[in-house]
Design a protein around this motif. Structure first.
Motif, PDB file in Angstrom:
ATOM      1  N   ILE A 155       0.883  -1.173   0.000  1.00  0.00           N
ATOM      2  CA  ILE A 155       0.000   0.000   0.000  1.00  0.00           C
ATOM      3  C   ILE A 155       0.922   1.224   0.000  1.00  0.00           C
ATOM      4  N   CYS A 156       0.851   2.063  -1.032  1.00  0.00           N
ATOM      5  CA  CYS A 156       1.770   3.207  -1.092  1.00  0.00           C
ATOM      6  C   CYS A 156       1.021   4.489  -1.457  1.00  0.00           C
ATOM      7  N   LYS A 192      -2.787   5.384   3.911  1.00  0.00           N
ATOM      8  CA  LYS A 192      -2.058   4.108   3.886  1.00  0.00           C
ATOM      9  C   LYS A 192      -2.251   3.319   5.182  1.00  0.00           C
ATOM     10  N   GLU A 232      -5.729   2.000   5.600  1.00  0.00           N
ATOM     11  CA  GLU A 232      -5.965   0.824   4.767  1.00  0.00           C
ATOM     12  C   GLU A 232      -5.280  -0.415   5.348  1.00  0.00           C
ATOM     13  N   ASP A 246       4.086  -1.284   8.815  1.00  0.00           N
ATOM     14  CA  ASP A 246       3.783   0.094   8.405  1.00  0.00           C
ATOM     15  C   ASP A 246       5.097   0.878   8.293  1.00  0.00           C
ATOM     16  N   ALA A 292       2.979  -1.209   4.117  1.00  0.00           N
ATOM     17  CA  ALA A 292       2.524   0.140   3.771  1.00  0.00           C
ATOM     18  C   ALA A 292       3.686   1.105   3.892  1.00  0.00           C
ATOM     19  N   LYS A 298      -2.035   2.025  -4.865  1.00  0.00           N
ATOM     20  CA  LYS A 298      -1.477   3.378  -4.766  1.00  0.00           C
ATOM     21  C   LYS A 298      -2.624   4.326  -4.450  1.00  0.00           C
TER      22      LYS A 298
END
Ligand code: TMP
Ligand code: MG
Length: 190
Positions: free
Chosen positions: A11-12, A19, A22, A86, A112, A138
């Motif tokens: 996740i970026c 991020k 999510e 994260d 992330a 993204k």
């Protein structure tokens, strides 16, 4: 119950794009699915206390602080089926090999991190992680100047764009950073 197929999800996006929110959403759903989940985050991001990850909107889950990818390996329980990390942009390149190894072993790996630093350049291990991932999400924030989709993070020092040669790592939130689109993102070059 172990996942049949290990995989890497990344996740970026820029700061303030959701991020961590999510990541937390995926972790919560994995827990509902009776997966055994472990969450980690690099030790240097101490914005919200060292035993939790928190999104800018205040959502929070517990996370173990680590300094290196090896420490993730060392703290992994044999029952764990889902590993989430994260702020992965702060980790050494070893996270790429570790993510691959864990996914090969059948684990779901959710990572992330910021794809770009304040200069608008790829951040740490993110380019390789994006390549090895089965799934890349993204996300976009909103440019504070024009309201278009923001893909960049603006660093402001005393209200002025930071200099290109400033250090890459500067932990902070709204007091130093804003989400901006490509057009409104600025870096001092002189
Ligand atoms: P966030 O993606 O969860 O909003 O957090 C990003 C963290 O990364 C935050 O502590 C600020 C930091 N950061 C840097 O250290 N260098 C940078 O170039 C940028 C854009 C952010
Ligand atoms: Mg975050």
């Amino acid at each position: 119950m172990r996942h049949h197929m290990g995989r890497v999800e990344v996740i970026c996006g820029s700061m303030f794009c959701g991020k961590t929110e999510e990541l937390i959403r995926r972790v919560r759903r994995a827990i509902i699915a009776k997966q055994t989940v472990q969450v980690f985050k690099p030790n240097l991001d101490i914005r919200y206390g060292i035993e939790a990850i928190t999104s800018h909107d205040g959502r929070r889950i517990e996370a173990r602080p680590i300094n290196t990818p090896d420490e993730i390996c060392g703290q992994l329980d044999s029952a764990t089926t889902v590993v989430a990390v994260d702020e992965v942009q702060f980790l050494e390149r070893g996270i790429v090999a570790l993510a691959n190894t864990l996914a090969d072993r059948g684990l779901r790996v959710i990572l992330a991190g910021l794809d770009l630093d304040f200069r608008g350049e790829p951040f740490g291990p993110m380019p390789e992680l994006l390549c090895i991932a089965e799934e890349v999400t993204k996300l976009h924030a909103i440019c504070v100047i024009c309201g278009e989709q923001a893909s960049r993070t603006q660093r402001l020092i005393n209200g002025e764009p930071a200099h290109y040669n400033d250090p890459t790592i500067l932990v902070g939130a709204r007091e130093v950073y804003e989400a901006r689109c490509r057009h409104h993102h600025a870096v001092r070059q002189d």
